[in-house]
Design a protein around this motif. Structure first.
Motif, PDB file in Angstrom:
ATOM      1  N   ASN A 441       0.941  -1.328  -0.048  1.00 14.91           N
ATOM      2  CA  ASN A 441      -0.015   0.009   0.106  1.00 14.91           C
ATOM      3  C   ASN A 441       0.886   1.267  -0.042  1.00 14.91           C
ATOM      4  OD1 ASN A 441      -2.544   1.636   0.336  1.00 14.91           O
ATOM      5  ND2 ASN A 441      -1.476   1.904   2.478  1.00 14.91           N
ATOM      6  N   ILE A 442       1.939   1.197   0.844  1.00 14.19           N
ATOM      7  CA  ILE A 442       2.911   2.472   0.726  1.00 14.19           C
ATOM      8  C   ILE A 442       3.396   2.470  -0.392  1.00 14.19           C
ATOM      9  CG2 ILE A 442       5.212   3.029   1.866  1.00 14.19           C
ATOM     10  CD1 ILE A 442       4.135   2.046   4.604  1.00 14.19           C
ATOM     11  N   GLY A 443       3.779   1.573  -1.098  1.00 16.67           N
ATOM     12  CA  GLY A 443       4.621   1.621  -2.386  1.00 16.67           C
ATOM     13  C   GLY A 443       3.634   2.130  -3.351  1.00 16.67           C
ATOM     14  N   MET A 444       2.486   1.718  -3.352  1.00 15.13           N
ATOM     15  CA  MET A 444       1.356   2.107  -4.357  1.00 15.13           C
ATOM     16  C   MET A 444       1.160   3.321  -4.236  1.00 15.13           C
ATOM     17  SD  MET A 444       0.707  -0.046  -6.859  1.00 15.13           S
ATOM     18  CE  MET A 444       1.013  -1.567  -7.355  1.00 15.13           C
ATOM     19  N   VAL A 445       0.860   4.065  -3.133  1.00 15.78           N
ATOM     20  CA  VAL A 445       0.549   5.453  -3.025  1.00 15.78           C
ATOM     21  C   VAL A 445       1.731   6.300  -3.196  1.00 15.78           C
ATOM     22  CG1 VAL A 445      -0.099   7.143  -0.977  1.00 15.78           C
ATOM     23  CG2 VAL A 445      -1.343   4.706  -1.227  1.00 15.78           C
ATOM     24  N   PHE A 446       2.959   5.923  -2.811  1.00 16.63           N
ATOM     25  CA  PHE A 446       4.237   6.581  -3.117  1.00 16.63           C
ATOM     26  C   PHE A 446       4.079   6.850  -4.578  1.00 16.63           C
ATOM     27  CE2 PHE A 446       7.045   6.779   0.777  1.00 16.63           C
ATOM     28  CZ  PHE A 446       6.132   6.763   1.752  1.00 16.63           C
ATOM     29  N   LEU A 447       4.053   5.708  -5.422  1.00 14.44           N
ATOM     30  CA  LEU A 447       4.214   5.816  -6.882  1.00 14.44           C
ATOM     31  C   LEU A 447       3.056   6.542  -7.311  1.00 14.44           C
ATOM     32  CD1 LEU A 447       5.779   4.441  -9.050  1.00 14.44           C
ATOM     33  CD2 LEU A 447       4.119   2.452  -9.071  1.00 14.44           C
ATOM     34  N   PHE A 448       2.025   6.696  -7.136  1.00 14.41           N
ATOM     35  CA  PHE A 448       0.899   7.565  -7.406  1.00 14.41           C
ATOM     36  C   PHE A 448       1.387   9.067  -7.215  1.00 14.41           C
ATOM     37  CE2 PHE A 448      -2.997   9.962  -6.947  1.00 14.41           C
ATOM     38  CZ  PHE A 448      -3.870   9.665  -8.088  1.00 14.41           C
ATOM     39  N   SER A 471      -5.006   6.517 -13.581  1.00 17.03           N
ATOM     40  CA  SER A 471      -6.253   5.823 -13.304  1.00 17.03           C
ATOM     41  C   SER A 471      -6.100   4.410 -12.912  1.00 17.03           C
ATOM     42  CB  SER A 471      -7.224   5.745 -14.519  1.00 17.03           C
ATOM     43  OG  SER A 471      -7.452   7.334 -15.138  1.00 17.03           O
ATOM     44  N   PHE A 472      -4.956   3.741 -13.459  1.00 18.97           N
ATOM     45  CA  PHE A 472      -4.661   2.325 -13.130  1.00 18.97           C
ATOM     46  C   PHE A 472      -4.192   2.315 -11.627  1.00 18.97           C
ATOM     47  CE2 PHE A 472      -1.803  -1.113 -13.253  1.00 18.97           C
ATOM     48  CZ  PHE A 472      -2.487  -2.159 -13.320  1.00 18.97           C
ATOM     49  N   ILE A 473      -2.923   3.059 -11.467  1.00 14.07           N
ATOM     50  CA  ILE A 473      -2.402   3.102 -10.277  1.00 14.07           C
ATOM     51  C   ILE A 473      -3.282   3.615  -9.049  1.00 14.07           C
ATOM     52  CG2 ILE A 473      -0.551   4.088  -8.890  1.00 14.07           C
ATOM     53  CD1 ILE A 473       0.408   2.166 -10.915  1.00 14.07           C
ATOM     54  N   GLY A 474      -4.345   4.783  -9.491  1.00 15.20           N
ATOM     55  CA  GLY A 474      -5.251   5.113  -8.539  1.00 15.20           C
ATOM     56  C   GLY A 474      -6.195   4.052  -8.040  1.00 15.20           C
ATOM     57  N   VAL A 475      -6.705   3.261  -8.958  1.00 15.74           N
ATOM     58  CA  VAL A 475      -7.557   2.019  -8.882  1.00 15.74           C
ATOM     59  C   VAL A 475      -6.862   0.876  -7.887  1.00 15.74           C
ATOM     60  CG1 VAL A 475      -8.785   0.092  -9.874  1.00 15.74           C
ATOM     61  CG2 VAL A 475      -8.909   2.367 -10.953  1.00 15.74           C
ATOM     62  N   ILE A 476      -5.494   0.619  -8.286  1.00 13.05           N
ATOM     63  CA  ILE A 476      -4.821  -0.244  -7.328  1.00 13.05           C
ATOM     64  C   ILE A 476      -4.853   0.327  -5.916  1.00 13.05           C
ATOM     65  CG2 ILE A 476      -2.713  -1.724  -6.999  1.00 13.05           C
ATOM     66  CD1 ILE A 476      -2.502  -2.036 -10.144  1.00 13.05           C
ATOM     67  N   MET A 477      -4.274   1.425  -5.713  1.00 12.01           N
ATOM     68  CA  MET A 477      -4.053   2.121  -4.505  1.00 12.01           C
ATOM     69  C   MET A 477      -5.331   2.107  -3.585  1.00 12.01           C
ATOM     70  SD  MET A 477      -3.080   6.066  -3.862  1.00 12.01           S
ATOM     71  CE  MET A 477      -4.737   6.744  -4.472  1.00 12.01           C
ATOM     72  N   THR A 478      -6.236   2.494  -4.046  1.00 13.17           N
ATOM     73  CA  THR A 478      -7.409   2.728  -3.235  1.00 13.17           C
ATOM     74  C   THR A 478      -8.265   1.193  -3.209  1.00 13.17           C
ATOM     75  OG1 THR A 478      -8.769   3.237  -5.208  1.00 13.17           O
ATOM     76  CG2 THR A 478      -8.107   5.019  -3.826  1.00 13.17           C
ATOM     77  N   MET A 479      -8.069   0.382  -4.221  1.00 14.04           N
ATOM     78  CA  MET A 479      -8.642  -1.011  -3.703  1.00 14.04           C
ATOM     79  C   MET A 479      -7.583  -1.620  -2.506  1.00 14.04           C
ATOM     80  SD  MET A 479      -9.426  -3.072  -7.153  1.00 14.04           S
ATOM     81  CE  MET A 479      -7.813  -2.915  -7.659  1.00 14.04           C
ATOM     82  N   ILE A 480      -6.481  -1.567  -2.500  1.00  9.23           N
ATOM     83  CA  ILE A 480      -5.609  -2.165  -1.341  1.00  9.23           C
ATOM     84  C   ILE A 480      -6.161  -1.309  -0.130  1.00  9.23           C
ATOM     85  CG2 ILE A 480      -3.422  -2.107  -0.449  1.00  9.23           C
ATOM     86  CD1 ILE A 480      -2.287  -2.226  -3.398  1.00  9.23           C
ATOM     87  N   LYS A 481      -6.178  -0.153  -0.041  1.00 10.57           N
ATOM     88  CA  LYS A 481      -6.745   0.402   1.324  1.00 10.57           C
ATOM     89  C   LYS A 481      -7.528   1.766   0.987  1.00 10.57           C
ATOM     90  CE  LYS A 481      -4.642  -0.369   5.943  1.00 10.57           C
ATOM     91  NZ  LYS A 481      -3.661  -0.291   6.670  1.00 10.57           N
ATOM     92  N   GLY A 482      -8.697   1.543   1.044  1.00 12.48           N
ATOM     93  CA  GLY A 482      -9.779   2.682   0.501  1.00 12.48           C
ATOM     94  C   GLY A 482      -9.665   3.969   1.176  1.00 12.48           C
ATOM     95  N   ILE A 483      -9.093   4.134   2.541  1.00 13.20           N
ATOM     96  CA  ILE A 483      -9.116   5.214   3.168  1.00 13.20           C
ATOM     97  C   ILE A 483      -8.045   6.222   2.499  1.00 13.20           C
ATOM     98  CG2 ILE A 483      -9.354   4.063   5.469  1.00 13.20           C
ATOM     99  CD1 ILE A 483      -6.765   4.171   6.073  1.00 13.20           C
ATOM    100  N   TYR A 484      -7.219   5.900   1.495  1.00 13.31           N
ATOM    101  CA  TYR A 484      -6.350   6.862   1.009  1.00 13.31           C
ATOM    102  C   TYR A 484      -6.967   7.248  -0.292  1.00 13.31           C
ATOM    103  CZ  TYR A 484      -3.300   4.971   4.417  1.00 13.31           C
ATOM    104  OH  TYR A 484      -2.654   4.622   5.643  1.00 13.31           O
TER     105      TYR A 484
END
Length: 713
Positions: A441-448, A471-484
């Protein structure tokens, strides 16, 4: 000439001193105390009489070549004070032939009631041989003294404590001699050693680190590590890896002048991640047992085995159902590593015995546990044992995290060193070396965040593929933990001038809002846990494991004053704990392992790198800062609300379960909000070296504290 003469004199003096250590036994750098303190209170035993006519003798084996004294617990048989008696008590050491080696006479009048008595000897012994300790009375009217003996099983052990001096081992002497030769080579090799000054500084740096580690080993670890083969091997592996990481970092930073943070991150995070993986056994990271079960279930699904037990529990191999101790300690570390070479026995599938044997991977996105599951799948396909199953699952999670962070640091235009320092926090390294999906989750949010800032600051216009990737990274990021999901609104800091098409440029705000809406809808459809939190309903597995709470978002909306009260109480009660746990004061199951002064040093490096943003501050306006700040506050509030919904009992005055790791993903935005006009780029090699080696030194000390905690529990 005088300089070389002085060097030669010092070197010869040092060599002479070292050579005299062994044959002359001039120094004894260690001590050994054999036997417990001979207290009698609260212990079963008896008082053995010491007569005036016969000696009381005990056999013992010499553990060193020199005995300096013994401690005894003796008492009188009457109420008359010691001071009224004349005579002496004689304590002597005899060899196997009955010959006296050393003796001490103590006046009985100088003894004291209710105290342990230390008799100082200076006996030269032969290590490993047996001797006798003799105690008797002479020239006294005192008829009897008594010595306490413990009861162990059916026999009695004398309450005697032997105090030895330990000389250096032959191997240690040889190492000292070799060190002398190396030191001589350094002193006189100035003309022949390339980059002599750098070599000396690197050598002194490693010597200081070695001295720190040696002090911890000698005074903290040695008594336990030396008596346990498993722990001693773990300790040696940790030492070798720590030496390796410092040599690599010195070579890259100091010798090769490497200044690119993404390359330095690659080595640092991988080796430190392995070190944290070694020192923390399985299931000691927060909720790691739950993440393991969910990863195991996903690996079964990938193998085409998607069935659960009749009770809905995850099925695991019986050989993988062994260790579920959650608190790190000496016994767990030993049990865990004793399975390294254990052969894979016959096994059957059975219900998981974990604290939470129900899978959450079926209610979340596949990305939460995909990488851990791949590692478990490989281990299961090759029928590896429990230990290697855990290692592979953790290793794939660590590699995935490193890849995401490497890409982030490489493409983000500002805050590169800030992200590097964050990646070296003990909290992040512990999570990265576990089954926790928080690091993904940290890695995906950082990448976004990195991709958004890259688009904002580069000179190229935005392309359709950029929007697709966002859009792709955003979907993965929010799917992992929606609070972000508030981070999705970072898309609004991209200037509309970046769009080449006039229509898109004119309606850029509507188009960006539409993109955010699409991402949120897709996320809600995939991640049904977000829907259950909003509606107040619970899924089946949550009800089974007891995660039941009467609160829902509806009830919170009708009482905003209560919300403000809960947030305020939480900040007052847990604010400092949450802040320090961001950096890693609370590790494992929220255990205080690291001291505050060490955390303060991590905070210091973190604050220092806040101002390092590669001179991009000119493109950051006030609206960008405000947007970033609002997004961070929104994410923090959502994290607290999530804990309020699922972890806080009704009636509680504070929000329970809020942890510092929930605030890690949006920390890179501080590089936007904290940028100031005299900002600087970290271009000077020495500054790069200080940041890289500084974070590693702090982690080195952190590992010492963690290992000391584990050995003491």
């Amino acid at each position: 000439m005088k300089k070389n003469t002085f060097k030669l004199f010092i070197w010869l003096l040092f060599i002479l001193f070292i050579f005299l250590i062994w044959p002359g036994k001039l120094i004894y750098p260690g001590s050994a105390i054999i036997g417990e303190k001979p207290y009698s209170e609260g212990k079963d035993g008896r008082w053995r009489l010491i007569g005036t006519q016969t000696d009381l003798e005990y056999q013992f084996e010499a553990v060193s070549d020199r005995l300096k004294g013994i401690t005894l617990n003796i008492r009188k048989q009457d109420e008359i004070p010691y001071g009224q008696y004349k005579g002496t008590i004689i304590v002597s050491i005899k060899d196997s032939y009955g010959k006296n080696i050393a003796a001490v006479n103590q006046a009985i009048s100088q003894l004291h009631d209710n105290t342990l008595i230390f008799f100082e000897l200076d006996a030269y012994l032969t290590k490993g041989e047996y001797y006798s300790l003799s105690i008797n009375l002479e020239n006294t009217l005192l008829e009897k003294l008594s010595l306490f003996e413990y009861k162990e099983g059916d026999s009695f052990v004398p309450g005697i404590q032997y105090n030895y001096l330990k000389s250096l081992e032959p191997t240690q002497i040889i190492l000292l001699w070799m060190s002398c030769l190396i030191l001589g080579g350094i002193l006189f090799g100035e003309k022949y050693i390339p980059h002599y000054n750098k070599f000396i500084k690197s050598f002194l740096f490693l010597c200081i680190l070695g001295a720190i580690g040696g002090w911890w080993y000698y005074y903290k670890f040695r008594p336990i590590v030396n008596n346990n083969k498993v722990l001693s091997r773990v300790f040696m592996v940790l030492i070798l890896l720590i030496i390796l990481i410092f040599i690599i970092q010195l070579t890259l930073c100091y010798w090769k002048n490497e200044k690119k943070p993404h390359k330095l991150f690659l080595y640092s995070s991988f080796i430190w991640g392995i070190i944290y993986m070694i020192i923390f056994p399985a299931f000691t990271a927060p909720d790691e047992d739950t993440h393991f079960v969910s990863s195991y279930d996903l690996s079964s699904v990938l193998m085409g085995m998607d069935q659960l037990s009749e009770n809905g529990k995850v099925l695991v191999r019986s050989i993988d159902n062994e260790i579920y101790i959650l608190s790190p300690g000496c016994e767990l570390l030993e049990n865990y590593y004793s399975t390294v070479n254990k052969k894979t026995e016959k096994w059957v599938y059975e219900e998981s015995k974990s604290r939470n044997p129900y899978s959450t991977s079926r209610q979340t996105s596949i990305f939460n546990y995909l990488f851990q599951a791949i590692g478990l799948l490989i281990a299961r396909v090759f029928n590896l044992n429990y230990f290697w199953l855990i290692i592979l699952g953790r290793m794939f999670n660590l590699i995935a995290y490193i890849v995401l962070m490497y890409l982030t640091i490489k493409i983000i235009p500002i805050g590169k060193w800030l992200i590097y320092v964050i990646s070296q926090f003990p909290m992040v390294l512990e999570l990265g070396a576990s089954f926790s999906y928080d690091v993904i989750n940290i890695g995906m949010v950082f990448l976004f965040i990195a991709f958004i800032l890259n688009i904002k600051f580069n000179m190229k216009p935005i392309q359709i593929r950029d929007i697709v990737f966002i859009s792709f990274i955003g979907v993965i990021m929010t799917m992992i933990k929606g609070i972000y999901f508030p981070l999705l609104f970072l898309i609004f800091i991209i200037p509309k001038e970046k769009f080449e098409n006039d229509f898109i440029k004119k309606h850029s705000s509507i188009i960006r809002l539409f993109i955010v809406g699409i991402i949120i809808v897709v996320t809600f459809l995939v991640n049904n846990q977000m829907l259950t939190h909003i509606s107040g309903t619970k899924n089946i597995s949550s009800a089974i494991i007891g995660h039941v709470n009467a609160r829902s978002i509806y009830t919170l909306m009708y009482d905003p004053v209560e919300m403000v009260k809960l947030f305020g109480n939480t900040i007052i009660k847990y604010g400092d704990s949450i802040l320090f746990s961001i950096f890693g004061q609370k590790l494992a199951w929220r255990i205080d392992m690291l001291p505050l002064h060490l955390i303060a040093c991590f905070i210091g490096i973190f604050v220092y790198t806040l101002g390092v943003n590669d001179k991009m501050y000119r493109s950051i306006n006030l609206s960008d800062r405000i947007t970033s700040l609002v997004i961070m506050l929104a994410c923090a509030c959502l994290a607290a609300v999530a804990m309020l919904l699922v972890n806080t009992p009704v009636g509680s005055e504070v929000i329970e379960g809020v942890q510092g790791r929930y605030f890690l993903p949006f920390l890179p935005l501080l590089s936007v909000t904290a940028a100031y006009s005299n900002s600087k780029a970290l271009e000077i090699t020495t500054n790069v070296t200080r940041v890289v080696l500084g974070t590693s030194i702090l982690n080195y000390i952190a590992i010492l504290y963690i290992f000391a905690y584990i050995l003491s529990n």
